[in-house]
Design an enzyme around this catalytic site. Structure first.
Site, PDB file in Angstrom:
ATOM      1  N   HIS A 187       0.850  -1.187   0.000  1.00 15.31           N
ATOM      2  CA  HIS A 187       0.000   0.000   0.000  1.00 15.31           C
ATOM      3  C   HIS A 187       0.883   1.233   0.000  1.00 15.31           C
ATOM      4  CE1 HIS A 187      -3.098   2.839   0.600  1.00 15.31           C
ATOM      5  NE2 HIS A 187      -4.031   1.939   0.834  1.00 15.31           N
ATOM      6  N   GLU A 218      -2.036   2.912  -4.903  1.00 17.91           N
ATOM      7  CA  GLU A 218      -1.910   4.292  -4.426  1.00 17.91           C
ATOM      8  C   GLU A 218      -0.465   4.676  -4.118  1.00 17.91           C
ATOM      9  OE1 GLU A 218      -4.586   4.913  -1.078  1.00 17.91           O
ATOM     10  OE2 GLU A 218      -5.919   3.414  -1.906  1.00 17.91           O
ATOM     11  N   HIS A 250      -8.120  -4.305  -0.057  1.00 15.05           N
ATOM     12  CA  HIS A 250      -7.280  -4.115  -1.246  1.00 15.05           C
ATOM     13  C   HIS A 250      -6.880  -5.454  -1.864  1.00 15.05           C
ATOM     14  CE1 HIS A 250      -6.843   0.177  -1.371  1.00 15.05           C
ATOM     15  NE2 HIS A 250      -6.403   0.248  -0.123  1.00 15.05           N
TER      16      HIS A 250
END
Ligand code: CO
Length: 303
Positions: A187, A218, A250
């Site tokens: 992440h 991201e 996710h």
């Protein structure tokens, strides 16, 4: 003498870098003697972003178990920083604690020393926010704890990266063939220092195993870049695994979901068959020990 000065200077620089985070948590020096201090009640809060999926227990459970085994006398709490997730869980009848609520419970238990262990992968926005929460609590309550120790995230050093990679490699499924690639999804952070850690993890992964790659949602290491790297070495099948503590939202959707833009389907589109493996880092043997080491380091270096 000059050498010493150089060391002092680089140490000062490191301190400056460490001190650049938004919120600083300063442990209050205690007037008690060291012996009394060590005996005074210890509270531990394990702080994670949280997940509304049922993967939470699978991943946070082993970490909490390892922490409890290392500190059998401590009062241990788990806290989630995401209000959205805590609200979702509350709607399902599952009570969870915020950092504030966990600290409040420990204050009521008259715990004097609190160790906060971050369950983040890297220093990023979430970790910084956690420091702010703790700082706010200490200020608003007029410093109820004589000591606050901060256990740093999973990846803090090159040694941590290597320990984590060794654990991940030992945990690979037997069905992974030597020609198969492994793509991890971390992440990323769109700003701040988080992505630098992911870039370092990615580079070390490649050094250990040239068929292992790290991409991020991201953040810095976008799918396009990773898929090109996978294709450039002629890999036809990849295992997909989260580089996140929990194989939560996710992992379930962006990595392995049925939407056309999941990594699984985007790999399929370029002719690479993808095999998702929904296993959070917390579930991988060896990973909880890294967190315990960080916790011990935080507690012990203050004495
Ligand atoms: Co996200």
């Amino acid at each position: 003498m000059k050498k010493n000065m150089g060391w002092v200077n680089s140490f000062a620089l490191i301190s400056l870098l460490v001190a650049s985070s938004v919120c600083q948590v300063v442990a209050m020096p205690s007037s008690e003697t060291k012996t009394t201090e060590k005996k005074s009640p210890l509270g531990i809060v394990l702080v994670a972003f949280g997940t509304s999926t049922d993967a939470g227990e699978r991943a946070y459970g082993p970490i909490e178990k390892a922490v409890r085994a290392a500190y059998p006398g401590a009062s241990v709490r788990r806290a989630y920083t995401s209000n959205i997730i805590r609200k979702k869980l509350a709607a399902q009848g599952k009570k969870t604690l915020s950092v504030d609520e966990a600290l409040d419970q420990l204050q009521k238990e008259k715990v004097s020393r609190v160790a906060i262990q971050s369950l983040h992968v890297a220093v990023g926005a979430e970790f910084e926010e956690m420091l702010c929460d703790i700082n706010r609590f200490q200020t608003e309550r007029k410093k109820p704890f004589t000591q606050i120790y901060i256990g740093r995230p999973l990846i803090e050093s090159r040694q941590d990266i290597n320990s984590a990679i060794r654990a991940l490699r030992a945990d690979m499924p037997a069905e992974r063939k030597p020609e198969d690639g492994v793509v991890f999804m971390g992440h990323g952070n769109n700003s701040g220092q988080g992505d630098t850690t992911y870039l370092a993890i990615g580079a070390e992964l490649q050094r250990h195993d040239p068929k292992m790659f790290l991409g991020t949602v991201e953040g810095a290491l976008e799918f396009g870049e990773i898929s090109r790297a996978v294709q450039s070495v002629g890999i036809k099948r990849v295992w997909l695994q989260p580089m996140m503590i929990v194989a939560g939202d996710h992992a379930i959707n962006d990595l392995a979901g049925d939407e056309p833009d999941s990594w699984k389907n985007m790999f399929a589109k370029i002719g690479v068959s993808a095999q998702p493996r929904l296993r959070g880092l917390g579930e991988v043997p060896g990973i909880p020990d890294i967190f315990v080491k960080h916790l011990q380091k935080a507690i012990e270096k203050s004495h």
